[in-house]
Design a protein around this motif. Structure first.
Motif, short mmCIF file in Angstrom:
data_model
loop_
_atom_site.label_atom_id
_atom_site.label_comp_id
_atom_site.label_asym_id
_atom_site.label_seq_id
_atom_site.Cartn_x
_atom_site.Cartn_y
_atom_site.Cartn_z
N ARG A 1 0.83 -1.33 0.06
CA ARG A 1 0.13 0.08 0.01
C ARG A 1 0.93 1.32 -0.05
NH1 ARG A 1 -3.04 -3.82 1.39
NH2 ARG A 1 -5.16 -4.05 1.28
N GLN A 2 2.16 1.04 0.52
CA GLN A 2 3.05 2.47 0.45
C GLN A 2 3.66 2.50 -0.79
OE1 GLN A 2 5.21 2.30 4.23
NE2 GLN A 2 3.40 2.33 5.15
N SER A 3 3.78 1.35 -1.75
CA SER A 3 4.51 1.22 -2.72
C SER A 3 3.99 2.25 -4.12
CB SER A 3 4.59 -0.17 -3.45
OG SER A 3 3.54 -0.68 -3.90
N VAL A 4 5.05 2.67 -4.71
CA VAL A 4 4.55 3.40 -5.90
C VAL A 4 3.92 2.74 -6.99
CG1 VAL A 4 5.39 4.93 -7.91
CG2 VAL A 4 6.73 4.78 -5.61
N PHE A 27 11.64 -3.31 -1.21
CA PHE A 27 10.40 -4.09 -1.60
C PHE A 27 10.01 -3.62 -3.17
CE2 PHE A 27 6.00 -3.63 -2.61
CZ PHE A 27 5.45 -5.08 -2.43
N CYS A 28 9.70 -4.69 -3.92
CA CYS A 28 9.24 -4.57 -5.29
C CYS A 28 8.33 -5.83 -5.34
CB CYS A 28 10.30 -4.58 -6.11
SG CYS A 28 11.33 -6.06 -6.39
N GLY A 29 7.72 -5.55 -6.20
CA GLY A 29 6.42 -6.55 -6.53
C GLY A 29 5.75 -6.64 -7.87
N SER A 74 9.14 0.26 -3.76
CA SER A 74 8.97 1.09 -2.66
C SER A 74 9.52 2.48 -3.17
CB SER A 74 10.21 0.54 -1.48
OG SER A 74 10.32 1.37 -0.64
N ARG A 75 8.90 3.54 -2.40
CA ARG A 75 9.11 5.04 -2.70
C ARG A 75 10.53 5.22 -2.38
NH1 ARG A 75 4.30 7.43 -3.40
NH2 ARG A 75 2.49 6.30 -2.86
N TRP A 96 -1.84 2.49 -5.49
CA TRP A 96 -3.15 3.34 -5.49
C TRP A 96 -3.24 4.22 -6.63
CZ3 TRP A 96 -6.70 1.13 -2.85
CH2 TRP A 96 -6.42 0.58 -1.57
N GLY A 97 -2.12 4.22 -7.56
CA GLY A 97 -2.34 5.35 -8.61
C GLY A 97 -1.65 6.48 -7.90
N GLY A 98 -1.81 7.66 -8.65
CA GLY A 98 -1.47 9.13 -8.09
C GLY A 98 -0.86 9.81 -9.34
N LYS A 99 0.17 10.52 -9.08
CA LYS A 99 0.87 11.51 -9.92
C LYS A 99 1.54 10.72 -11.15
CE LYS A 99 3.92 15.43 -10.41
NZ LYS A 99 4.98 16.22 -9.72
N LEU A 100 2.24 9.69 -10.88
CA LEU A 100 3.02 8.91 -11.61
C LEU A 100 2.10 8.31 -12.52
CD1 LEU A 100 5.79 7.34 -12.69
CD2 LEU A 100 5.23 5.81 -10.86
N GLU A 101 1.05 7.81 -12.07
CA GLU A 101 0.06 6.96 -12.87
C GLU A 101 -0.61 7.60 -13.81
OE1 GLU A 101 -3.92 4.31 -12.52
OE2 GLU A 101 -3.19 5.38 -10.91
#
Length: 781
Positions: free
Chosen positions: A18-21, A289-291, A278-279, A24-29
């Motif tokens: 939930r804390q990864s880039v 973390f990556c997934g 991870s941010r 949830w979407g956001g500016k990057l998405e």
């Protein structure tokens, strides 16, 4: 120290996801979604036209032109030669291993995986979506496929079922129609032959049983003897009956299920929206973390070895509504919002969202965090195992310091495309307005149907002068608009680094000299070269190191691959020291024409070096291989032979140079051999004719004996029936015998004369041929 429990691991992975880039979407998405519809040239978002009917909806394609223009040389750089990379040895004993690793890993990329498609997609993702991601892993899943084979013979069926991967499901057998037709034809032919043999047997009956003689018991006389024709008929009849009784040839239609066990290197492009990181990450290797969030069916999970997954829930059903994914799918899908949520009556095809999490955690409680692979679906952990690290490799064309996500050429071309789209629309709207302007009309003084019908030479009916006229409006400054568009074209080239000179053709000014064009083109290509070097030193180097590592760790048996025209056994288990190899990436880099010219100049200089002893055949071969690749031919071994390569044990030894004296002797020996062959053929033909003559003579003698036996039998019968006329019949019989003897002698003499005549002619022709050969040999000598 106690290790982590499953509940604690769930909480950790939940928090990291939930804390990864990208979760949830956001500016990057939003930025990547914007890049996507700019690249596709869609009139939406910033490029949406005014909601006024009749206004221009044209969209400039600067982003697409820039990306595709850069993509072509980049793909050519990494796919323009036979090998994407070359492993260079750093130790004395690694030469053979490095060459084998180079050949085998490029073979796995291009033959066992869709290498070109993977590289092209990877580069395009990086140019449009900031980062391109590929996943490299060793696949141990079981693959089940249904296969159907029709018209199989019994032998083919036995070979097919002997495969351990095959499990039969359905089988159908039926007579072979072609074999039945051939059998029917054969029976008809045999029936015709039987009829002929039967007639011959009737015409040539066997010897009847001899009557009882005085002193012999009743019924003890000599039994009947069948004739040769009757024997042939009986044998042919028996063969006909046996052939007719043979069972029909059967064919089989079989459906099988093939189960292929795991054990293969897999490379797959990962859509940007499915990758989580991870941010805090600056790169994948050091990321905490990556997934990979991916949609899978229940059948896929079972094939991957997971159990008790029928009642599993999806990890995140909202992942199907990812705006970036919908933007990509919506280009050719009228209802992209249902992606991933389709229902199926087949429970095995129900889709769930899984997240493969790669993180460092102290699960064993030794105080040191190690890499773990945790597979999550819903609130369950399907897999939790220690691993060597994340299986992902990233490409970033324009990296930002200390950041994982950088920039891409699409980011640099967004603003020019938006402004040029506005300018194009304004210019086109002005042109439309000049052609179809706005008019005023006095109410009830003008025929509005005439006014609204715009056609050349049309008439507008009015009731009074001045009842209709054109409104004052701005006049388009076409020259100024074109100058502004030209300015923004130059601005775009400065921003992206991709110029018209890089495209060739009309992009080059005709008044430039070749040297000026070359300088401009080289400067324009420098941005692409920087991106190419960035890809080579990061993504492609990491990709092949990861491939080499997985193959060395997981390959359980030797593989067979074809190199040139030879099959070679490759066993990665022998590459024990696999981390001492450097990688030379980007073998297709550079202008091909310049490279060919430079190599040709180098080859001329190399000729002098060979005379001085500062170059060896190995150097010549390496130059020839580079020149072959620069000319567009991938396999240099088709044209040149590597002097350092071990000799092929199956290849014939090289032929020695012929000696003139030896060649002359060989010609004489060949002529003598031809004479001997002619004589041998003559002797052979003479012997064949003699054998044929003896055979004919023997057949004639047998026929004579057979006829004599028949006459003897007839004489015996006549002696019993006509005892009174014995002397007269005896004289007739003697006369017939004499006549028959004369006839036979006459036939033998005729055959002998014919044979002597043929033999004389043949010996004459052979003598002439031998004389001609001798004359030619004498002239050649």
């Amino acid at each position: 120290m106690p290790g982590l429990t499953d509940d604690q691991l769930k909480a950790i992975t939940d928090a990291e996801m939930r804390q990864s880039v990208g979760y949830w979407g956001g500016k990057l998405e939003e930025m990547r979604r914007k890049n996507e519809y700019y690249f596709l040239g869609l009139a939406k978002g910033d490029l949406a036209p005014p909601e006024i009917e009749g206004r221009s909806t044209v969209v400039d394609t600067t982003v697409r032109n820039t990306v595709l223009g850069m993509m072509a040389p980049l793909v050519k750089t990494f796919c323009g030669s036979e090998n994407v990379v070359e492993f260079q040895p750093t130790a004395e004993g690694d030469v053979a291993k490095a060459q084998q690793a180079t050949d085998y890993l490029n073979y796995l990329l291009h033959k066992k995986n869709a290498g070109y498609s993977i590289i092209a997609t990877w580069i395009q993702d990086a140019l449009v979506q900031k980062n391109g991601i590929v996943k490299v892993w060793w696949d141990n899943s079981i693959v089940e496929t249904r296969e159907q084979y029709n018209g199989q013979t019994a032998v083919d069926l036995a070979i097919l079922l002997d495969d351990e991967e095959i499990e039969p499901i359905e089988k159908k057998e039926y007579p072979d129609p072609e074999a039945a037709r051939q059998k029917e034809q054969m029976l008809q032919q045999m029936a015709g032959q039987l009829q002929q043999l039967e007639q011959a047997a009737i015409q040539q009956p066997g010897q009847p049983p001899m009557p009882d003689t005085p002193g012999t018991p009743q019924g003890q006389g000599q039994p009947a003897q069948p004739s040769p024709a009757e024997q042939q008929f009986q044998q042919a009849l028996q063969h006909y009956q046996q052939f007719q009784a043979q069972p029909p040839v059967m064919l089989y239609d079989i459906t099988v299920k093939r189960r292929k066990s795991g054990g293969r290197l897999r490379i797959e492009n990962v859509p940007p929206e499915e990758f989580l990181i991870s941010r805090k990450a600056k790169n994948i290797v050091d990321a905490p973390f990556c997934g990979h969030r991916v949609s899978r069916t229940i059948s896929d999970l079972k094939a991957m070895g997971y159990r008790n997954v029928d009642a599993i829930s999806s990890d995140d059903s909202n992942a199907a509504l990812n705006a970036e994914s919908i933007e990509r799918i919506g280009f050719d899908d009228a209802d992209p919002y249902t992606h991933g949520e389709e229902s199926s009556l087949d429970p095995s095809q129900r889709r769930v969202w899984l997240t493969e999490c790669y993180l460092k955690a102290d699960v064993d409680g030794d105080g040191i965090a190690e890499w773990r692979k945790v597979v999550r679906a819903g609130d369950q952990i399907l897999d939790n195992e220690e691993c060597d690290g994340p299986p992902f490799v990233a490409l970033c064309p324009i990296p930002l310091p200390h950041r994982f996500f950088g920039l891409c050429p699409a980011d640099l071309a967004l603003e020019p495309q938006r402004i040029q789209t506005s300018l194009l629309r304004a210019q086109l709207d002005n042109v439309y307005l000049q052609v179809n302007g706005r008019y005023f009309a006095v109410e009830n003084q003008v025929n509005l149907d005439d006014l609204l019908t715009s056609r050349p030479g049309g008439v507008v009916r009015v009731k009074s002068p001045g009842a209709v006229g054109r409104l004052d409006q701005g006049v388009a400054d076409t020259g100024g608009a074109m100058a502004l568009l030209q300015w923004f074209e130059n601005f775009t080239e400065e921003a992206t680094g991709w110029t018209r000179q890089s495209q060739g053709g009309n992009g080059l000014q005709l008044n430039q000299t070749a040297t000026q064009s070359n300088i401009v083109t080289n400067r324009a290509d420098s941005r692409v070269e920087i991106i190419s070097r960035q890809f080579a030193e990061t993504g492609f180097t990491d990709l092949f190191k990861l491939m080499l590592k997985l193959v060395c760790q997981n390959q359980s048996q030797a593989d067979v691959m074809k190199l040139g025209d030879r099959w070679v056994n490759v066993d990665p288990r022998e590459w024990t020291n696999q981390f001492d190899l450097t990688i030379n990436v980007g073998l297709g880099t550079g202008n091909k024409d310049q490279l060919v010219q430079h190599l040709m100049m180098l080859s001329q200089f190399q000729g002098h070096c060979l005379q001085l002893g500062v170059a060896v055949p190995e150097n010549v071969y390496q130059l020839a291989a580079k020149l072959t690749n620069a000319l567009g031919f991938k396999n240099a071994k088709l044209f040149f032979t590597d002097p350092s390569a071990p000799p092929d044990p199956n290849a014939p030894p090289p032929a020695p140079k012929p000696d003139p004296e030896i060649a002359k002797m060989q010609a004489q020996m060949q002529a003598t051999q031809q004479q001997l062959q002619q004589k041998a053929q003559l002797d052979q033909q003479t012997e064949q004719m003699r054998q044929q003559f003896e055979s004919a003579k023997l057949q004639l003698q047998m026929k004579s004996d057979e006829q004599k036996a028949q006459f003897d039998m007839m004489i015996a019968q006549k002696q019993q029936e006509l005892q009174a006329a014995r002397s007269q019949q005896q004289n007739e019989l003697e006369a017939r015998r004499e006549l028959l003897k004369q006839q036979q002698e006459k036939e033998l003499k005729a055959m002998q004369l014919e044979f002597d005549k043929w033999k004389t002619q043949y010996l004459g022709s052979v003598s002439i041929a031998v004389a001609e050969i001798g004359a030619k040999t004498a002239q050649g000598g």
